[in-house]
Design a protein around this motif. Structure first.
Motif, PDB file in Angstrom:
ATOM      1  N   GLU A  87      39.657  16.435  65.372  1.00 31.90           N
ATOM      2  CA  GLU A  87      38.447  15.700  64.845  1.00 31.90           C
ATOM      3  C   GLU A  87      37.184  15.819  65.983  1.00 31.90           C
ATOM      4  OE1 GLU A  87      36.576  13.512  62.035  1.00 31.90           O
ATOM      5  OE2 GLU A  87      38.637  14.589  61.924  1.00 31.90           O
ATOM      6  N   LEU A  88      37.410  15.691  67.163  1.00 26.26           N
ATOM      7  CA  LEU A  88      36.151  15.724  67.991  1.00 26.26           C
ATOM      8  C   LEU A  88      35.660  17.026  67.631  1.00 26.26           C
ATOM      9  CD1 LEU A  88      34.618  14.871  70.462  1.00 26.26           C
ATOM     10  CD2 LEU A  88      36.315  15.951  71.992  1.00 26.26           C
ATOM     11  N   PHE A  89      36.415  18.153  67.999  1.00 28.41           N
ATOM     12  CA  PHE A  89      35.811  19.520  67.545  1.00 28.41           C
ATOM     13  C   PHE A  89      35.335  19.685  66.231  1.00 28.41           C
ATOM     14  CE2 PHE A  89      38.985  21.635  70.610  1.00 28.41           C
ATOM     15  CZ  PHE A  89      38.472  21.294  71.732  1.00 28.41           C
ATOM     16  N   ARG A  90      35.647  19.224  65.315  1.00 31.42           N
ATOM     17  CA  ARG A  90      35.184  19.132  63.840  1.00 31.42           C
ATOM     18  C   ARG A  90      33.595  18.337  63.822  1.00 31.42           C
ATOM     19  NH1 ARG A  90      37.672  20.145  59.177  1.00 31.42           N
ATOM     20  NH2 ARG A  90      40.100  20.268  59.279  1.00 31.42           N
ATOM     21  N   ASN A  91      33.631  17.232  64.498  1.00 25.19           N
ATOM     22  CA  ASN A  91      32.231  16.573  64.665  1.00 25.19           C
ATOM     23  C   ASN A  91      31.174  17.461  65.314  1.00 25.19           C
ATOM     24  OD1 ASN A  91      33.077  14.605  62.969  1.00 25.19           O
ATOM     25  ND2 ASN A  91      34.026  13.230  64.658  1.00 25.19           N
ATOM     26  N   ASN A  92      31.773  17.725  66.509  1.00 29.47           N
ATOM     27  CA  ASN A  92      30.988  18.836  67.288  1.00 29.47           C
ATOM     28  C   ASN A  92      30.242  20.106  66.761  1.00 29.47           C
ATOM     29  OD1 ASN A  92      31.183  16.881  69.337  1.00 29.47           O
ATOM     30  ND2 ASN A  92      32.581  18.129  70.521  1.00 29.47           N
ATOM     31  N   ALA A  93      31.277  20.661  65.908  1.00 24.56           N
ATOM     32  CA  ALA A  93      30.895  22.044  65.149  1.00 24.56           C
ATOM     33  C   ALA A  93      29.864  21.646  64.288  1.00 24.56           C
ATOM     34  CB  ALA A  93      32.106  22.525  64.487  1.00 24.56           C
ATOM     35  N   ARG A  94      30.013  20.397  63.432  1.00 27.10           N
ATOM     36  CA  ARG A  94      29.070  20.206  62.542  1.00 27.10           C
ATOM     37  C   ARG A  94      27.635  19.922  62.973  1.00 27.10           C
ATOM     38  NH1 ARG A  94      33.347  16.842  60.285  1.00 27.10           N
ATOM     39  NH2 ARG A  94      34.078  17.909  58.384  1.00 27.10           N
ATOM     40  N   THR A  95      27.753  19.318  64.140  1.00 25.16           N
ATOM     41  CA  THR A  95      26.380  18.701  64.732  1.00 25.16           C
ATOM     42  C   THR A  95      25.682  19.920  65.302  1.00 25.16           C
ATOM     43  OG1 THR A  95      27.462  16.579  65.249  1.00 25.16           O
ATOM     44  CG2 THR A  95      25.431  17.488  66.717  1.00 25.16           C
ATOM     45  N   ALA A  96      26.409  20.651  66.030  1.00 27.08           N
ATOM     46  CA  ALA A  96      25.753  21.884  66.569  1.00 27.08           C
ATOM     47  C   ALA A  96      25.503  23.136  65.543  1.00 27.08           C
ATOM     48  CB  ALA A  96      26.939  22.777  67.329  1.00 27.08           C
ATOM     49  N   TYR A  97      26.019  23.137  64.417  1.00 28.77           N
ATOM     50  CA  TYR A  97      25.539  23.962  63.329  1.00 28.77           C
ATOM     51  C   TYR A  97      24.162  23.335  62.764  1.00 28.77           C
ATOM     52  CZ  TYR A  97      24.855  25.447  58.566  1.00 28.77           C
ATOM     53  OH  TYR A  97      24.092  25.913  57.295  1.00 28.77           O
ATOM     54  N   ARG A  98      24.241  22.010  62.582  1.00 30.97           N
ATOM     55  CA  ARG A  98      22.978  21.523  61.900  1.00 30.97           C
ATOM     56  C   ARG A  98      21.787  21.677  62.942  1.00 30.97           C
ATOM     57  NH1 ARG A  98      26.383  17.218  60.569  1.00 30.97           N
ATOM     58  NH2 ARG A  98      25.654  15.974  62.196  1.00 30.97           N
ATOM     59  N   GLU A  99      22.016  21.428  64.242  1.00 26.07           N
ATOM     60  CA  GLU A  99      20.941  21.517  65.315  1.00 26.07           C
ATOM     61  C   GLU A  99      20.545  22.932  65.579  1.00 26.07           C
ATOM     62  OE1 GLU A  99      22.238  19.207  68.419  1.00 26.07           O
ATOM     63  OE2 GLU A  99      22.071  17.370  67.585  1.00 26.07           O
ATOM     64  N   HIS A 100      21.379  23.971  65.302  1.00 19.95           N
ATOM     65  CA  HIS A 100      20.961  25.227  65.867  1.00 19.95           C
ATOM     66  C   HIS A 100      21.307  26.401  65.196  1.00 19.95           C
ATOM     67  CE1 HIS A 100      20.548  23.490  69.859  1.00 19.95           C
ATOM     68  NE2 HIS A 100      21.813  23.034  69.548  1.00 19.95           N
ATOM     69  N   PHE A 101      22.098  26.346  64.049  1.00 23.22           N
ATOM     70  CA  PHE A 101      22.574  27.435  63.553  1.00 23.22           C
ATOM     71  C   PHE A 101      22.494  27.729  61.958  1.00 23.22           C
ATOM     72  CE2 PHE A 101      25.259  26.729  67.118  1.00 23.22           C
ATOM     73  CZ  PHE A 101      24.868  27.929  68.079  1.00 23.22           C
ATOM     74  N   THR A 102      21.454  26.921  61.453  1.00 23.96           N
ATOM     75  CA  THR A 102      21.248  26.888  59.999  1.00 23.96           C
ATOM     76  C   THR A 102      20.550  28.124  59.613  1.00 23.96           C
ATOM     77  OG1 THR A 102      19.047  25.694  60.099  1.00 23.96           O
ATOM     78  CG2 THR A 102      21.189  24.486  60.029  1.00 23.96           C
ATOM     79  N   LEU A 103      20.197  28.564  58.425  1.00 23.42           N
ATOM     80  CA  LEU A 103      19.683  29.640  58.055  1.00 23.42           C
ATOM     81  C   LEU A 103      17.934  29.329  58.244  1.00 23.42           C
ATOM     82  CD1 LEU A 103      19.801  32.575  56.979  1.00 23.42           C
ATOM     83  CD2 LEU A 103      19.633  31.596  54.656  1.00 23.42           C
ATOM     84  N   GLU A 104      17.749  28.361  57.836  1.00 22.92           N
ATOM     85  CA  GLU A 104      16.503  27.558  58.088  1.00 22.92           C
ATOM     86  C   GLU A 104      15.714  27.868  59.435  1.00 22.92           C
ATOM     87  OE1 GLU A 104      14.032  26.829  56.113  1.00 22.92           O
ATOM     88  OE2 GLU A 104      14.900  26.357  53.987  1.00 22.92           O
TER      89      GLU A 104
END
Length: 356
Positions: free
Chosen positions: A325-342
């Motif tokens: 669950e910790l890794f899940r939350n961290n993955a979502r946060t990192a994606y939103r902050e750094h790895f979106t197509l936008e």
């Protein structure tokens, strides 16, 4: 801006998917976008054409003839930006683009560019890169490796992390989420992906996690050998080969853990797609994928070739819901902050407009 992306082909692959997504987003932002492929149209090329994005296939030819073809096309199209993806397109298109008066020429290396280097290939790439305004590495490891290549233009090398569209669960025709733990791989079944390590680790882990399942989504030259390995290990009931799929969202949304055991890797699209839906990852300790998983605290890493350590990682994650669950939350946060197509597109648009 009038933007032309240059690729070797538009067969299914991580870099090709990225180019296709970038084309769509840049068109949505009002840019005139097209693609030139050297070799063949491929599955993604056909899809782009159906979606109204122009794709031109030059066809394979000796390098002098290819250079002249590109020069002719760039003089006809008069693009503001020519964005070459990987070494061969850079070698073929960067010089003609500058000779045609293109204002901004960019080259992106989508791989790890790991040593030992093919000296001849890197010298040829770096010669062509003299005609580029910027050379992009898709992770810190790629940039560092590029700077060490013979004849590198170190002051022109910049990092832009890959980005992807977030995955949205499709409404139908998705694989059912099954009891137990599902480990997912999405990508080409090629030697560099080293899937035999992930399969062996799965077989080892089944003794500790009897309801473990491995889904392999993709196709390639290694599939017969990998299927034979599964049979030899006697784990046919735990491994499913799904073949190549255009829409992979359902697999990511139904899985529990993302796994990749490549011997060399830049920053794979499939890892970022997994992060977008909060999948914790288990990857080998190479390149951008290990860099991102470690920095984001979004999963575990194991050495290349060490199936035992990868087994331990699988068992650890399946037996520790709090860590998952910790890794899940961290993955979502990192994606939103750094790895979106936008985010990636904004970085490229800025680069298109900057002078080296």
């Amino acid at each position: 801006m009038k933007i032309v992306h240059v690729v070797y082909s538009l067969e299914m692959g991580g870099a090709e998917v990225l180019v296709a997504q970038l084309c769509h987003l840049q068109r949505e932002h009002g840019h005139d976008v097209s693609v030139i492929a050297y070799s063949n149209l491929g599955t993604l090329g056909e899809k782009l054409l159906r979606e109204g994005i122009p794709v031109l296939v030059l066809g394979e030819a000796p390098l002098p003839r290819t250079l002249l073809r590109f020069l002719k096309e760039f003089r006809r199209m008069r693009p503001d930006v020519v964005h070459c993806h990987n070494p061969a397109p850079t070698l073929q298109a960067a010089i003609p683009a500058k000779l045609a008066g293109t204002r901004s020429v960019i080259a992106t290396r989508h791989s790890l560019v790991a040593p030992p280097y093919n000296r001849g290939e890197e010298i040829a790439f770096n010669f062509a890169a003299r005609f580029c305004d910027w050379i992009v590495g898709i992770c810190d490891a790629t940039c560092e490796n590029l700077r060490r290549t013979p004849g590198a233009h170190r002051n022109r090398i910049v990092r832009i992390y890959n980005g992807v569209d977030p995955l949205v669960p499709p409404p139908a025709n998705t694989p059912a989420q099954r009891p137990g733990t599902t480990l997912l791989f999405v990508g080409r079944l090629a030697p560099i992906k080293n899937l035999s390590q992930l399969i062996q680790a799965t077989a080892n882990a089944i003794g500790h996690v009897p309801d473990l399942h491995l889904w392999i989504v993709g196709d390639g030259s290694e599939r017969p050998a990998l299927e034979a390995q599964v049979q030899t290990l006697g784990i046919e009931d735990h491994v499913t080969f799904w073949g190549e799929r255009l829409d992979v969202a359902g697999f990511f949304c139904a899985a529990d853990i993302f796994g990749m055991s490549s011997t060399s890797e830049g920053l794979p699209m499939s890892l970022l797609q997994a992060m977008s839906v909060g999948l914790p990852a288990i990857v080998t300790n190479v390149g951008g994928m290990a860099e991102v998983v470690r920095n984001a605290h979004a999963g575990l890493t194991a050495p290349v070739g060490d199936a035992d350590q990868m087994t331990k990682a699988i068992v650890q994650l399946t037996s520790d819901p709090a860590q998952r669950e910790l890794f899940r939350n961290n993955a979502r946060t990192a994606y939103r902050e750094h790895f979106t197509l936008e985010h990636m597109n904004a970085s490229y648009i800025d680069l298109y407009q900057r002078r080296s």
